[in-house]
Motif scaffolding. Structure first.
Motif, PDB file in Angstrom:
ATOM      1  N   ILE A 113       0.822  -1.211   0.000  1.00  0.00           N
ATOM      2  CA  ILE A 113       0.000   0.000   0.000  1.00  0.00           C
ATOM      3  C   ILE A 113       0.857   1.262   0.000  1.00  0.00           C
ATOM      4  O   ILE A 113       0.504   2.269  -0.623  1.00  0.00           O
ATOM      5  N   ASP A 114       2.000   1.212   0.651  1.00  0.00           N
ATOM      6  CA  ASP A 114       2.906   2.366   0.690  1.00  0.00           C
ATOM      7  C   ASP A 114       3.704   2.541  -0.595  1.00  0.00           C
ATOM      8  O   ASP A 114       4.398   3.551  -0.761  1.00  0.00           O
ATOM      9  N   GLY A 115       3.649   1.552  -1.483  1.00  0.00           N
ATOM     10  CA  GLY A 115       4.439   1.635  -2.703  1.00  0.00           C
ATOM     11  C   GLY A 115       5.887   1.213  -2.513  1.00  0.00           C
ATOM     12  O   GLY A 115       6.733   1.463  -3.379  1.00  0.00           O
ATOM     13  N   GLU A 116       6.152   0.546  -1.392  1.00  0.00           N
ATOM     14  CA  GLU A 116       7.519   0.102  -1.115  1.00  0.00           C
ATOM     15  C   GLU A 116       7.789  -1.304  -1.643  1.00  0.00           C
ATOM     16  O   GLU A 116       8.938  -1.728  -1.730  1.00  0.00           O
ATOM     17  N   ALA A 117       6.757  -2.041  -1.959  1.00  0.00           N
ATOM     18  CA  ALA A 117       6.919  -3.404  -2.468  1.00  0.00           C
ATOM     19  C   ALA A 117       6.061  -3.592  -3.713  1.00  0.00           C
ATOM     20  O   ALA A 117       5.080  -2.884  -3.931  1.00  0.00           O
ATOM     21  N   VAL A 118       6.467  -4.560  -4.513  1.00  0.00           N
ATOM     22  CA  VAL A 118       5.734  -4.938  -5.724  1.00  0.00           C
ATOM     23  C   VAL A 118       5.442  -6.430  -5.632  1.00  0.00           C
ATOM     24  O   VAL A 118       6.309  -7.214  -5.221  1.00  0.00           O
ATOM     25  N   MET A 119       4.221  -6.828  -6.001  1.00  0.00           N
ATOM     26  CA  MET A 119       3.853  -8.231  -5.942  1.00  0.00           C
ATOM     27  C   MET A 119       3.133  -8.640  -7.220  1.00  0.00           C
ATOM     28  O   MET A 119       2.633  -7.795  -7.975  1.00  0.00           O
ATOM     29  N   ALA A 120       3.081  -9.941  -7.467  1.00  0.00           N
ATOM     30  CA  ALA A 120       2.393 -10.474  -8.643  1.00  0.00           C
ATOM     31  C   ALA A 120       1.752 -11.806  -8.279  1.00  0.00           C
ATOM     32  O   ALA A 120       2.143 -12.451  -7.293  1.00  0.00           O
ATOM     33  N   LEU A 121       0.788 -12.202  -9.083  1.00  0.00           N
ATOM     34  CA  LEU A 121       0.129 -13.502  -8.920  1.00  0.00           C
ATOM     35  C   LEU A 121       0.535 -14.402 -10.072  1.00  0.00           C
ATOM     36  O   LEU A 121       0.324 -14.063 -11.236  1.00  0.00           O
ATOM     37  N   ALA A 122       1.134 -15.539  -9.764  1.00  0.00           N
ATOM     38  CA  ALA A 122       1.545 -16.510 -10.784  1.00  0.00           C
ATOM     39  C   ALA A 122       0.579 -17.683 -10.747  1.00  0.00           C
ATOM     40  O   ALA A 122       0.695 -18.571  -9.895  1.00  0.00           O
ATOM     41  N   HIS A 123      -0.377 -17.659 -11.664  1.00  0.00           N
ATOM     42  CA  HIS A 123      -1.385 -18.722 -11.672  1.00  0.00           C
ATOM     43  C   HIS A 123      -1.540 -19.385 -13.041  1.00  0.00           C
ATOM     44  O   HIS A 123      -1.557 -20.611 -13.142  1.00  0.00           O
ATOM     45  N   GLY A 124      -1.680 -18.609 -14.113  1.00  0.00           N
ATOM     46  CA  GLY A 124      -1.879 -19.172 -15.444  1.00  0.00           C
ATOM     47  C   GLY A 124      -0.712 -20.051 -15.880  1.00  0.00           C
ATOM     48  O   GLY A 124       0.448 -19.767 -15.570  1.00  0.00           O
ATOM     49  N   GLU A 125      -1.038 -21.130 -16.590  1.00  0.00           N
ATOM     50  CA  GLU A 125      -0.017 -22.080 -17.041  1.00  0.00           C
ATOM     51  C   GLU A 125      -0.092 -22.265 -18.554  1.00  0.00           C
ATOM     52  O   GLU A 125      -1.102 -21.902 -19.181  1.00  0.00           O
ATOM     53  N   PRO A 126       0.960 -22.842 -19.157  1.00  0.00           N
ATOM     54  CA  PRO A 126       0.974 -22.990 -20.622  1.00  0.00           C
ATOM     55  C   PRO A 126      -0.234 -23.720 -21.190  1.00  0.00           C
ATOM     56  O   PRO A 126      -0.652 -23.450 -22.309  1.00  0.00           O
ATOM     57  N   GLU A 127      -0.811 -24.656 -20.435  1.00  0.00           N
ATOM     58  CA  GLU A 127      -1.936 -25.437 -20.945  1.00  0.00           C
ATOM     59  C   GLU A 127      -3.264 -25.113 -20.260  1.00  0.00           C
ATOM     60  O   GLU A 127      -4.255 -25.821 -20.464  1.00  0.00           O
ATOM     61  N   SER A 128      -3.322 -24.060 -19.472  1.00  0.00           N
ATOM     62  CA  SER A 128      -4.543 -23.811 -18.689  1.00  0.00           C
ATOM     63  C   SER A 128      -5.677 -23.214 -19.510  1.00  0.00           C
ATOM     64  O   SER A 128      -6.848 -23.422 -19.199  1.00  0.00           O
TER      65      SER A 128
END
Length: 380
Positions: A113-128
């Motif tokens: 929220i402070d903009g001090e960190a960056v995050m991502a969601l790794a869910h999609g796959e090559p065959e999904s």
């Protein structure tokens, strides 16, 4: 049902719109997008100071918003400015942590929220192929924690992320909703290989390979095997965000095209005076309002019953995909040859709209999903 924004939401929209207009020029955006990291950490912190990130989260999670209206307000402004900073990853990964994270894991929310960190969601796959429950990546219990093996495809913002929320199957068959678990994985974890690349819209994505990634027991996010509901909630917010972002981009592309038709002259008159072109713009204006209605409906449904929420989100994503692609093509054609040039921002809006259609399911996928959810409704 009241569709009016609150005073706080109107103030946030005005502040964010002014900041983007005055300090996030197209040249600034291009500089961030073309940098090795694909973003500006300084600008990310500025967005945090403005409250744009905090507006995506509930007060209980350290934010001051978190409703469908709040998410739509922020992302519509981002769409108008083609902002490349990692709001999408912050939203979906943050919603997963807010819903299922432990006390220690939730400390990431304050940094986010402070903009001090960056995050991502790794869910999609090559065959999904957009199917939420199709997870082949495996997580196996070990004597001292967990071992992850598998691959993730086109993870938006992975190169910038300090940590990622990663989905993996701990039990069940390939397409089972039960048996999916989520893990909080620091970016520098051994065995975690990342291959980054530029996307057509100026953003960046990455393919991830997880080979013997060893994690401690407390890396598990939520209960083992019960991650599907958390994923659905997190990506539901993502679907609304993408739809609102596309709406902002479409409005900007439409306004730029209208201005061009009023100023470009042919045969001694503005080309906007030609009746055939007026009809095309009128059709686009109608479709744009229909798209706005679909997004407003999704905003209102985000915190409602599951089936109604998921149908409204798929309806919005389908409408945005269909309308966005049509508006992008029309805007480029009405500009003529200049519409395809790199120097004109319009071409970048068109590419972003094409990319949004393919994120979290294209229009064909969401039309089929909307129909399937409708058939299930009487029995839910």
């Amino acid at each position: 049902m009241n569709f009016d924004l609150t005073e706080e939401q109107r103030m946030l929209a005005a502040t964010l719109t002014r900041f983007i207009a005055e300090q996030y020029s197209f040249a600034t955006r291009s500089s961030s997008a073309c940098s090795p990291e694909g973003m500006s950490r300084a600008l990310w912190r500025r967005f945090g100071e403005l409250g744009a990130i905090g507006a995506l989260f509930d007060p209980a999670d350290g934010g001051f918003g978190g409703t469908g209206d709040d998410i739509a307000v922020v992302f519509e402004c981002l769409g108008r400015g083609l902002v490349v900073e990692p709001f999408f990853g912050a939203l979906v990964a943050g919603r997963a942590i807010a819903r299922a994270g432990s006390t220690a894991q939730r400390t990431w929310l304050a940094r986010l929220i402070d903009g001090e960190a960056v995050m991502a969601l790794a869910h999609g796959e090559p065959e999904s192929r957009y199917e939420l429950a199709r997870v082949a990546t495996r997580a196996t219990r070990t004597s001292d924690g967990w071992r992850l093996d598998g691959a993730k495809a086109v993870v938006i913002g992975a190169e910038q992320a300090d940590a990622l929320v990663v989905s993996a199957r701990t039990q069940g068959a390939l397409d089972d909703e039960d048996g999916i678990s989520l893990f909080l994985v620091p970016r520098d974890t051994p065995g975690f290989t990342l291959t980054g690349y530029a996307l057509i819209d100026g953003g960046r994505g990455a393919d991830l390979t997880l080979t013997g990634v060893t994690l401690p027991p407390d890396a598990l996010l939520g209960a083992e095997g019960e991650g599907f509901a958390t994923l659905e909630s997190a990506l539901g917010g993502g679907l609304l965000a993408l739809s609102a972002e596309a709406l902002g981009a479409m409005e900007t592309a439409f306004a730029a095209t209208l201005d061009y038709l009023r100023t470009r002259r042919q045969f001694g008159v503005p080309i906007g005076s030609f009746q055939a072109l007026q009809h095309r713009m009128a059709d686009l204006a109608i479709e744009l309002e229909q798209a706005r209605s679909a997004v407003i409906n999704a905003q209102a449904a985000l915190d409602g019953p599951r089936l109604a929420r998921e149908r409204a989100l798929s309806a919005a994503k389908y409408t945005i995909g269909r309308t966005g692609g049509h508006l992008a093509r029309e805007a480029v054609q009405l500009h003529g040859g200049i519409g395809m040039t790199w120097e004109l921002p319009l071409s970048h809006y068109a590419k972003r709209l094409v990319m949004i259609d393919h994120q979290l399911g294209d229009e064909d996928h969401h039309l089929a999903r909307y129909i399937a959810l409708g058939r299930a409704a009487p029995h839910a």
